[in-house]
Design a protein around this motif. Structure first.
Motif, PDB file in Angstrom:
ATOM      1  N   GLN A 122      64.108  26.786 -47.165  1.00 52.30           N
ATOM      2  CA  GLN A 122      62.837  26.963 -46.474  1.00 52.30           C
ATOM      3  C   GLN A 122      61.866  27.771 -47.334  1.00 52.30           C
ATOM      4  O   GLN A 122      62.224  28.801 -47.902  1.00 52.30           O
ATOM      5  CB  GLN A 122      63.067  27.697 -45.145  1.00 52.30           C
ATOM      6  N   ASN A 123      60.633  27.253 -47.467  1.00 56.87           N
ATOM      7  CA  ASN A 123      59.534  27.900 -48.191  1.00 56.87           C
ATOM      8  C   ASN A 123      59.642  27.808 -49.717  1.00 56.87           C
ATOM      9  O   ASN A 123      58.840  28.425 -50.424  1.00 56.87           O
ATOM     10  CB  ASN A 123      59.368  29.363 -47.771  1.00 56.87           C
ATOM     11  N   ASP A 124      60.604  27.048 -50.237  1.00 58.49           N
ATOM     12  CA  ASP A 124      60.598  26.760 -51.674  1.00 58.49           C
ATOM     13  C   ASP A 124      59.330  25.991 -52.030  1.00 58.49           C
ATOM     14  O   ASP A 124      58.883  25.113 -51.273  1.00 58.49           O
ATOM     15  CB  ASP A 124      61.798  25.886 -52.065  1.00 58.49           C
ATOM     16  N   LEU A 125      58.741  26.306 -53.182  1.00 59.26           N
ATOM     17  CA  LEU A 125      57.623  25.522 -53.703  1.00 59.26           C
ATOM     18  C   LEU A 125      58.196  24.407 -54.567  1.00 59.26           C
ATOM     19  O   LEU A 125      58.978  24.665 -55.483  1.00 59.26           O
ATOM     20  CB  LEU A 125      56.687  26.393 -54.536  1.00 59.26           C
ATOM     21  N   VAL A 126      57.816  23.163 -54.272  1.00 60.75           N
ATOM     22  CA  VAL A 126      58.361  22.019 -55.000  1.00 60.75           C
ATOM     23  C   VAL A 126      57.236  21.130 -55.510  1.00 60.75           C
ATOM     24  O   VAL A 126      56.110  21.169 -55.006  1.00 60.75           O
ATOM     25  CB  VAL A 126      59.310  21.177 -54.105  1.00 60.75           C
ATOM     26  N   GLU A 127      57.561  20.348 -56.527  1.00 56.84           N
ATOM     27  CA  GLU A 127      56.632  19.345 -57.029  1.00 56.84           C
ATOM     28  C   GLU A 127      56.885  18.042 -56.285  1.00 56.84           C
ATOM     29  O   GLU A 127      58.022  17.606 -56.139  1.00 56.84           O
ATOM     30  CB  GLU A 127      56.832  19.134 -58.525  1.00 56.84           C
ATOM     31  N   VAL A 128      55.806  17.424 -55.832  1.00 62.83           N
ATOM     32  CA  VAL A 128      55.892  16.173 -55.081  1.00 62.83           C
ATOM     33  C   VAL A 128      54.873  15.195 -55.658  1.00 62.83           C
ATOM     34  O   VAL A 128      53.750  15.579 -55.992  1.00 62.83           O
ATOM     35  CB  VAL A 128      55.580  16.394 -53.582  1.00 62.83           C
ATOM     36  N   ASP A 129      55.245  13.939 -55.766  1.00 57.44           N
ATOM     37  CA  ASP A 129      54.275  12.903 -56.142  1.00 57.44           C
ATOM     38  C   ASP A 129      53.547  13.210 -57.445  1.00 57.44           C
ATOM     39  O   ASP A 129      52.310  13.238 -57.496  1.00 57.44           O
ATOM     40  CB  ASP A 129      53.236  12.702 -55.027  1.00 57.44           C
ATOM     41  N   TYR A 130      54.312  13.452 -58.498  1.00 55.83           N
ATOM     42  CA  TYR A 130      53.708  13.582 -59.822  1.00 55.83           C
ATOM     43  C   TYR A 130      52.633  14.668 -59.884  1.00 55.83           C
ATOM     44  O   TYR A 130      51.434  14.394 -59.905  1.00 55.83           O
ATOM     45  CB  TYR A 130      53.128  12.245 -60.291  1.00 55.83           C
ATOM     46  N   GLN A 131      53.056  15.899 -59.864  1.00 54.79           N
ATOM     47  CA  GLN A 131      52.221  17.084 -60.060  1.00 54.79           C
ATOM     48  C   GLN A 131      51.400  17.481 -58.839  1.00 54.79           C
ATOM     49  O   GLN A 131      50.524  18.334 -58.944  1.00 54.79           O
ATOM     50  CB  GLN A 131      51.310  16.921 -61.287  1.00 54.79           C
ATOM     51  N   ASP A 132      51.656  16.891 -57.697  1.00 49.33           N
ATOM     52  CA  ASP A 132      51.177  17.472 -56.450  1.00 49.33           C
ATOM     53  C   ASP A 132      52.279  18.394 -55.942  1.00 49.33           C
ATOM     54  O   ASP A 132      53.439  18.253 -56.315  1.00 49.33           O
ATOM     55  CB  ASP A 132      50.871  16.389 -55.411  1.00 49.33           C
ATOM     56  N   TYR A 133      51.907  19.329 -55.073  1.00 52.70           N
ATOM     57  CA  TYR A 133      52.865  20.357 -54.696  1.00 52.70           C
ATOM     58  C   TYR A 133      53.002  20.463 -53.190  1.00 52.70           C
ATOM     59  O   TYR A 133      52.101  20.087 -52.433  1.00 52.70           O
ATOM     60  CB  TYR A 133      52.443  21.709 -55.292  1.00 52.70           C
ATOM     61  N   GLY A 134      54.167  20.983 -52.775  1.00 52.87           N
ATOM     62  CA  GLY A 134      54.419  21.147 -51.360  1.00 52.87           C
ATOM     63  C   GLY A 134      55.380  22.292 -51.103  1.00 52.87           C
ATOM     64  O   GLY A 134      55.967  22.861 -52.030  1.00 52.87           O
ATOM     65  N   ILE A 135      55.530  22.621 -49.817  1.00 55.59           N
ATOM     66  CA  ILE A 135      56.412  23.705 -49.387  1.00 55.59           C
ATOM     67  C   ILE A 135      57.511  23.115 -48.507  1.00 55.59           C
ATOM     68  O   ILE A 135      57.227  22.363 -47.562  1.00 55.59           O
ATOM     69  CB  ILE A 135      55.638  24.773 -48.585  1.00 55.59           C
ATOM     70  N   ILE A 136      58.764  23.435 -48.822  1.00 59.88           N
ATOM     71  CA  ILE A 136      59.878  22.964 -47.999  1.00 59.88           C
ATOM     72  C   ILE A 136      59.743  23.551 -46.596  1.00 59.88           C
ATOM     73  O   ILE A 136      59.595  24.765 -46.421  1.00 59.88           O
ATOM     74  CB  ILE A 136      61.234  23.374 -48.609  1.00 59.88           C
ATOM     75  N   ASN A 137      59.821  22.667 -45.592  1.00 56.91           N
ATOM     76  CA  ASN A 137      59.628  23.108 -44.209  1.00 56.91           C
ATOM     77  C   ASN A 137      60.758  22.631 -43.306  1.00 56.91           C
ATOM     78  O   ASN A 137      60.579  22.490 -42.099  1.00 56.91           O
ATOM     79  CB  ASN A 137      58.275  22.598 -43.691  1.00 56.91           C
ATOM     80  N   GLY A 138      61.917  22.349 -43.901  1.00 59.50           N
ATOM     81  CA  GLY A 138      63.056  21.935 -43.093  1.00 59.50           C
ATOM     82  C   GLY A 138      63.675  20.650 -43.606  1.00 59.50           C
ATOM     83  O   GLY A 138      63.208  20.045 -44.575  1.00 59.50           O
ATOM     84  N   LYS A 139      64.737  20.224 -42.922  1.00 58.94           N
ATOM     85  CA  LYS A 139      65.471  19.028 -43.309  1.00 58.94           C
ATOM     86  C   LYS A 139      65.796  18.212 -42.070  1.00 58.94           C
ATOM     87  O   LYS A 139      66.182  18.762 -41.033  1.00 58.94           O
ATOM     88  CB  LYS A 139      66.763  19.414 -44.041  1.00 58.94           C
ATOM     89  N   THR A 140      65.632  16.902 -42.155  1.00 58.46           N
ATOM     90  CA  THR A 140      65.899  16.036 -41.013  1.00 58.46           C
ATOM     91  C   THR A 140      67.388  15.749 -40.902  1.00 58.46           C
ATOM     92  O   THR A 140      68.165  16.009 -41.823  1.00 58.46           O
ATOM     93  CB  THR A 140      65.147  14.702 -41.151  1.00 58.46           C
TER      94      THR A 140
END
Length: 202
Positions: free
Chosen positions: A149-167
């Motif tokens: 939770q709250n890890d900063l990750v790279e998404v979609d080729y240099q766009d970024y996001g924050i982990i907010n859980g797992k399905t």
């Protein structure tokens, strides 16, 4: 009969003898006889035949041979041991005449013989990628693909996001910063940039 393994130097000497010398051209029998004679000394391109075992030479000439792969420092290899039931991938740190040393830090970090214990070969690109991935996660104290939770990750080729859980299906719920929306990604579609506990904005 299984093909014998020769060093590149031994293979080159045999090929040179059978194809480019007047004494042994297309004459395997004569070459074998001279290899077996202690008083015959080979020179120049045939020098490595002075130390080849007569049984090895005979099998190589009449049953065929394979050249032991050439390794250098920095190459990635995969080592199989205990009858192929286990393996590991590592990078070569030093090369000697009959064995290599690698950068693994396990109970099996001893010289890997190129023509003896176990099986050694160059690692495939997939094996190298998997080992680099294992080392990355091990280096930060997590198991592979252990996003939190709250890890900063790279998404979609240099766009970024924050982990907010797992399905329940195993995909990650990620707050996509640029789109201000939640997206769902597999572990293969994201890359850890900053662990939650290391983020300076928290």
């Amino acid at each position: 009969m299984e093909k014998i393994k020769l060093t590149q130097e031994q293979a080159n000497a045999i090929e040179y003898a059978l194809n480019k010398t007047g004494d042994y051209k297309d004459d395997k029998d004569r070459l074998i006889r001279d290899i077996s004679r202690d008083y015959v000394n080979f020179h120049n391109d045939l020098f490595s035949l002075n130390k080849i075992d007569i049984a090895v030479a005979a099998k190589a000439l009449y049953a065929g041979y394979e050249v032991i792969p050439q390794y250098k420092v920095g190459d990635w290899i995969t080592v199989f041991y205990e009858n192929g039931n286990f393996k590991y991938t590592a990078k070569i740190t030093s090369v000697e005449s009959e064995f290599v040393r690698v950068d693994v830090n396990t109970s099996r970090n001893f010289p890997q013989y190129l023509n003896g214990y176990g099986i050694v070969r160059h690692a495939t690109p997939e094996e190298i990628q998997q080992e680099k991935k294992r080392r990355f996660w091990n280096g930060i104290g997590r198991i592979e693909d252990e996003y939190k939770q709250n890890d900063l990750v790279e998404v979609d080729y240099q766009d970024y996001g924050i982990i907010n859980g797992k399905t329940n299906s195993g995909t990650w719920m990620i707050y996509h910063i640029n789109d201000d929306a939640t997206v769902f990604c597999s572990s293969d579609e994201i890359r850890l940039i900053v662990k939650a506990e290391d983020r300076l904005d928290k």
